[in-house]
Design a protein around this motif. Structure first.
Motif, PDB file in Angstrom:
ATOM      1  N   ALA A  42      -7.626  38.122 -29.906  1.00  0.00           N
ATOM      2  CA  ALA A  42      -6.542  38.846 -30.783  1.00  0.00           C
ATOM      3  C   ALA A  42      -6.617  39.906 -31.115  1.00  0.00           C
ATOM      4  CB  ALA A  42      -6.494  37.753 -32.020  1.00  0.00           C
ATOM      5  N   ASP A  43      -5.739  40.773 -31.407  1.00  0.00           N
ATOM      6  CA  ASP A  43      -5.750  42.186 -31.682  1.00  0.00           C
ATOM      7  C   ASP A  43      -4.579  42.720 -32.383  1.00  0.00           C
ATOM      8  OD1 ASP A  43      -6.955  44.813 -32.104  1.00  0.00           O
ATOM      9  OD2 ASP A  43      -6.808  45.457 -29.999  1.00  0.00           O
ATOM     10  N   GLU A  44      -4.562  43.976 -32.912  1.00  0.00           N
ATOM     11  CA  GLU A  44      -3.144  44.367 -33.407  1.00  0.00           C
ATOM     12  C   GLU A  44      -3.401  45.838 -33.158  1.00  0.00           C
ATOM     13  OE1 GLU A  44      -6.222  45.208 -36.040  1.00  0.00           O
ATOM     14  OE2 GLU A  44      -5.748  43.339 -35.218  1.00  0.00           O
ATOM     15  N   SER A  45      -2.401  46.421 -33.320  1.00  0.00           N
ATOM     16  CA  SER A  45      -1.925  47.759 -33.185  1.00  0.00           C
ATOM     17  C   SER A  45      -0.860  48.358 -33.890  1.00  0.00           C
ATOM     18  CB  SER A  45      -1.758  48.173 -31.604  1.00  0.00           C
ATOM     19  OG  SER A  45      -1.649  49.698 -31.426  1.00  0.00           O
ATOM     20  N   PRO A  46      -0.663  49.676 -34.442  1.00  0.00           N
ATOM     21  CA  PRO A  46       0.319  50.159 -35.287  1.00  0.00           C
ATOM     22  C   PRO A  46       1.388  50.370 -34.365  1.00  0.00           C
ATOM     23  CG  PRO A  46      -1.297  51.661 -35.033  1.00  0.00           C
ATOM     24  CD  PRO A  46      -1.759  50.534 -34.715  1.00  0.00           C
ATOM     25  N   ILE A  47       2.848  50.474 -34.919  1.00  0.00           N
ATOM     26  CA  ILE A  47       3.890  50.906 -34.332  1.00  0.00           C
ATOM     27  C   ILE A  47       4.986  51.352 -35.410  1.00  0.00           C
ATOM     28  CG2 ILE A  47       5.062  48.688 -34.523  1.00  0.00           C
ATOM     29  CD1 ILE A  47       6.766  49.056 -32.086  1.00  0.00           C
ATOM     30  N   GLN A  48       5.681  52.424 -35.048  1.00  0.00           N
ATOM     31  CA  GLN A  48       6.661  53.133 -35.925  1.00  0.00           C
ATOM     32  C   GLN A  48       8.191  52.253 -35.787  1.00  0.00           C
ATOM     33  OE1 GLN A  48       6.234  55.569 -38.263  1.00  0.00           O
ATOM     34  NE2 GLN A  48       3.821  55.360 -37.638  1.00  0.00           N
ATOM     35  N   VAL A  49       8.480  51.890 -36.963  1.00  0.00           N
ATOM     36  CA  VAL A  49       9.740  51.121 -37.223  1.00  0.00           C
ATOM     37  C   VAL A  49      10.635  51.779 -38.205  1.00  0.00           C
ATOM     38  CG1 VAL A  49      10.883  48.885 -37.711  1.00  0.00           C
ATOM     39  CG2 VAL A  49       8.565  48.814 -36.685  1.00  0.00           C
ATOM     40  N   GLN A  59       8.663  53.528 -40.981  1.00  0.00           N
ATOM     41  CA  GLN A  59       7.724  52.601 -41.658  1.00  0.00           C
ATOM     42  C   GLN A  59       6.826  52.145 -40.471  1.00  0.00           C
ATOM     43  OE1 GLN A  59       9.986  49.664 -43.294  1.00  0.00           O
ATOM     44  NE2 GLN A  59      11.119  51.187 -44.813  1.00  0.00           N
ATOM     45  N   ARG A  60       5.756  51.831 -40.982  1.00  0.00           N
ATOM     46  CA  ARG A  60       4.563  51.458 -39.981  1.00  0.00           C
ATOM     47  C   ARG A  60       4.638  49.774 -39.922  1.00  0.00           C
ATOM     48  NH1 ARG A  60      -1.462  53.364 -39.407  1.00  0.00           N
ATOM     49  NH2 ARG A  60      -0.143  54.983 -38.455  1.00  0.00           N
ATOM     50  N   GLY A  61       4.776  49.286 -38.855  1.00  0.00           N
ATOM     51  CA  GLY A  61       4.678  47.942 -38.468  1.00  0.00           C
ATOM     52  C   GLY A  61       3.533  47.616 -37.500  1.00  0.00           C
ATOM     53  N   TYR A  82       3.259  38.701 -27.914  1.00  0.00           N
ATOM     54  CA  TYR A  82       3.166  39.860 -28.809  1.00  0.00           C
ATOM     55  C   TYR A  82       4.007  39.349 -30.092  1.00  0.00           C
ATOM     56  CZ  TYR A  82       1.624  42.653 -24.736  1.00  0.00           C
ATOM     57  OH  TYR A  82       0.897  43.040 -23.799  1.00  0.00           O
ATOM     58  N   GLU A  83       3.685  39.906 -31.214  1.00  0.00           N
ATOM     59  CA  GLU A  83       4.542  39.658 -32.246  1.00  0.00           C
ATOM     60  C   GLU A  83       4.468  41.029 -33.030  1.00  0.00           C
ATOM     61  OE1 GLU A  83       3.577  36.275 -35.163  1.00  0.00           O
ATOM     62  OE2 GLU A  83       4.696  34.906 -34.012  1.00  0.00           O
ATOM     63  N   VAL A  84       5.842  41.109 -33.894  1.00  0.00           N
ATOM     64  CA  VAL A  84       5.880  42.490 -34.490  1.00  0.00           C
ATOM     65  C   VAL A  84       5.985  41.981 -36.102  1.00  0.00           C
ATOM     66  CG1 VAL A  84       7.046  44.560 -34.775  1.00  0.00           C
ATOM     67  CG2 VAL A  84       6.696  43.671 -32.669  1.00  0.00           C
ATOM     68  N   ASN A  85       5.215  42.557 -36.897  1.00  0.00           N
ATOM     69  CA  ASN A  85       5.367  42.181 -38.249  1.00  0.00           C
ATOM     70  C   ASN A  85       5.273  43.371 -39.030  1.00  0.00           C
ATOM     71  OD1 ASN A  85       5.207  39.008 -38.516  1.00  0.00           O
ATOM     72  ND2 ASN A  85       3.382  39.437 -37.224  1.00  0.00           N
ATOM     73  N   ASP A  86       5.877  43.419 -40.271  1.00  0.00           N
ATOM     74  CA  ASP A  86       5.912  44.437 -41.347  1.00  0.00           C
ATOM     75  C   ASP A  86       4.610  45.054 -41.838  1.00  0.00           C
ATOM     76  OD1 ASP A  86       5.440  42.448 -42.952  1.00  0.00           O
ATOM     77  OD2 ASP A  86       7.494  42.731 -43.997  1.00  0.00           O
ATOM     78  N   GLY A  87       3.439  44.272 -41.458  1.00  0.00           N
ATOM     79  CA  GLY A  87       2.025  44.872 -41.795  1.00  0.00           C
ATOM     80  C   GLY A  87       0.882  44.214 -41.262  1.00  0.00           C
ATOM     81  N   ARG A  88      -0.340  44.661 -41.807  1.00  0.00           N
ATOM     82  CA  ARG A  88      -1.345  44.210 -41.133  1.00  0.00           C
ATOM     83  C   ARG A  88      -2.201  43.041 -41.862  1.00  0.00           C
ATOM     84  NH1 ARG A  88      -6.761  48.245 -39.898  1.00  0.00           N
ATOM     85  NH2 ARG A  88      -7.355  47.168 -37.735  1.00  0.00           N
TER      86      ARG A  88
END
Length: 605
Positions: A287-294, A302-304, A322-328
């Protein structure tokens, strides 16, 4: 008259000493003790002040060292190569090898010149050695062949051009092949459905129009697959694709291309849900996560966050979701794994109910889409970095999951076991070595390299789980048993707060999670596989910069999940998505797994 010596005067006593001595003789014994105590207190006060100054000096020096380390590290990140594999010592080794190669080549040239000289002195009658012609690798047989005929100019193929009148006969031909390239071309599919009628009974028959992802739309499934693969695999923004299609003779706006991409992402959501269930069937995950601009509702960025999950090497399937969410927040990872607490689940249900009501009011005429299945609490080994959002998964309060909502016993709920990433632990020492050339960091890197050498043997020889476990027990565990005492000794000798102390503390605090892999044969040593699968998003961010909305980012995550999973299974994304989009509208939901990259077989194959 006898000589007289000059008169000499006795030296006067020191004015500062004699009064003190006289004063001491005149003082009482109690007064002397009081004076000694006062002097001793002054000496002790000065000693304490000196110790405080020395401590402050050490802290100041540690702060200076930490800031110097950060400055050197930032300079390295800004100007130096980003790879962690090749360091200065290794470059020196390669330079030495290069010098050896140059010397060997020079010696080889001398040998060739000497051999040529000897060959020239040999007898002329001696037959020369046959020259070996290089053989070109043949072109693949599956490529289309287009013949270009070349015949003698002015020759009619009948009579000899010399004028003898005899007929010429074709006795053979020479064929040479060249690799050609034709730019992407557009063509029109004409779906012709014949109408058949009976003049007697007045009955007529006609084949219905095949179902499409976009009914009554312009693009075929092949063009839709090309658009999404070009954007999410080749990282071409829509405006570039629009320009490429214009060069081919067709004007399609970027907004139209975006609508096509959105329709594809929406159509693929049920398939991605099935892929998620397949991934959660594995017992070891990364599992890992990375920022993306939305872009938000007001057009502000905003940062997703992109959350990625994939099975470890050696599991039954190869895929990534992959999943995209509005926070970490760690709640997003717990939702994916079905490990939400009852309170968190209630909040999620209320949020989903509100979103559903808003969607029904906005799209009253649209049919309801397939909802996500009820999550089952996942249990197993989870490889993560040291991000605090994952910590609740490994604590007792996260083990309730969905099962406890139905009254299950928490003692019977399996746990999520943490695996530490040695790549992150190694990176701390690598940064320290790059910034300060620390001997301690160099020694730590050398010891960790011995652990990775064992993993390289496992991969190189294709060892099974039991063989890998035996090799780790023989080669990795002794290295770990020596590494921890060495780290503890190094930590005790370092000032708290320094870069070296922080690097050691990172590994020592997570020692149990870091060493858990060595007691098994199917657990990974690091989190590099999922970091490599996050990289396509990093490449995409440099091209399309941001997602238009959170929904658009989630559709992009669905498309990229299937593209990257197809590549993991050795499939060509364009051919895979074209076939899936053709079959998906008529595929039964009970057989949706047949379209997953892990089970896919091309129709008619």
């Amino acid at each position: 008259m006898p000589l007289q010596r000059p008169a000499t005067t006795a030296p006067a006593p020191a004015p500062s000493v004699l009064p003190d001595l006289l004063a001491l003789r005149a003082m009482a014994e109690n007064d002397v003790h009081a004076l000694v105590a006062s002097l001793m207190e002054q000496v002790q006060h000065q000693a304490r002040q000196a110790q405080r100054d020395q401590t402050a000096l050490r802290h100041s020096q540690a702060k200076i060292d930490a800031l110097t380390h950060e400055l050197r590290l930032l300079r390295h990140w800004r100007f130096a190569p980003k790879s962690e594999v090749l360091h200065a010592d290794q470059r020196a080794l390669f330079e030495q090898d290069r010098e050896e190669d140059i010397a060997a080549l020079e010696q080889r040239i001398e040998d060739i010149n000497q051999a040529s000289l000897e060959l020239s002195t040999q007898q002329s009658a001696q037959a020369p050695r046959p020259r070996v012609q290089p053989v070109r690798t043949p072109l693949p047989e599956g490529l289309e062949r287009v013949e270009v005929r070349h015949e003698p100019a002015g020759f009619d193929g009948q009579s000899c051009p010399c004028g003898c009148g005899a007929a010429m006969v074709r006795v053979g031909e020479d064929v040479s092949e060249k690799l050609d390239y034709v730019p992407g071309t557009l063509r029109v599919q004409r779906h012709v459905r014949g109408r058949w009628a009976c003049r007697v009974c007045e009955r007529w028959e006609q084949e219905p129009m095949p179902a499409h992802v976009i009914d009554k739309g312009l693009p075929s499934e092949a063009l839709l697959a090309h658009v999404v693969v070009a954007k999410y695999d080749d990282h071409l923004p829509m405006y570039r694709q629009s320009e490429m299609l214009a060069r081919a003779g067709l004007s399609i706006s970027r907004s139209t291309l975006s609508q096509w991409s959105g329709a594809v992402g929406q159509a693929l959501l049920p398939l991605v849900q099935a892929l998620q269930q397949a991934v959660l069937s594995c017992s070891v995950l990364h599992a890992d996560e990375s920022p993306i601009q939305v872009l938000g509702h007001q057009g502000d960025a905003q940062r997703g966050y992109i959350w990625a999950f994939c099975p470890a090497r050696g599991q039954d399937i190869r895929a990534v979701v992959y999943e995209v969410n509005d926070g970490r927040a760690g709640q997003h990872a717990r939702r994916f794994l079905g490990r939400l607490s009852p309170a968190e689940r209630d909040q999620e249900e209320q949020k989903q109910k509100q979103q559903k009501q808003q969607k029904q009011q906005k799209d009253k005429d649209k049919p309801a889409t397939l909802g996500a299945p009820e999550p089952i609490p996942w249990s197993g080994h989870l490889m993560v970095d040291d991000y605090a959002g994952y910590k609740a998964l490994f604590e007792g309060r996260a083990r309730v999951g969905a099962a406890l909502c139905d009254g299950a016993d928490s003692a019977n709920t399996a746990a999520v076991i943490e695996l530490g990433c040695w790549a992150h632990a190694r990176r701390k020492f690598h940064e320290l070595h790059v910034a300060n050339q620390s001997p301690m960091a160099q020694e730590a890197l050398a010891r960790i390299a011995r652990l990775y050498a064992v993993e390289a043997q496992i991969i190189e020889h294709g060892l099974n789980t039991q063989q890998a476990k035996d090799l780790r027990a023989k080669s990795s565990l002794p290295v770990l048993d020596e590494l921890k005492p060495w780290m503890l000794a190094q930590r005790q000798a370092m000032t708290p707060g320094t870069a070296g102390a922080k690097a050691l503390e990172y590994s020592l605090k997570r020692w149990e999670a870091l060493t858990r892999y060595a007691h098994s044969g199917d657990l990974p040593i690091d989190n590099n596989p999922i970091e490599r699968l996050i990289r396509p998003w990093a490449l995409g961010r440099k091209n399309w910069l941001f997602a238009g909305s959170m929904k658009a980012a989630q559709r992009a995550a669905a498309i990229m999940s299937l593209i990257e999973s197809a590549k993991l299974n050795g499939l060509e994304p364009q051919a895979y998505l074209t076939d899936v989009l053709c079959r998906l509208p008529t595929q039964l939901n009970s057989r949706i797994h047949e379209l997953l990259p892990t089970h896919w077989k091309q129709q008619g194959a």
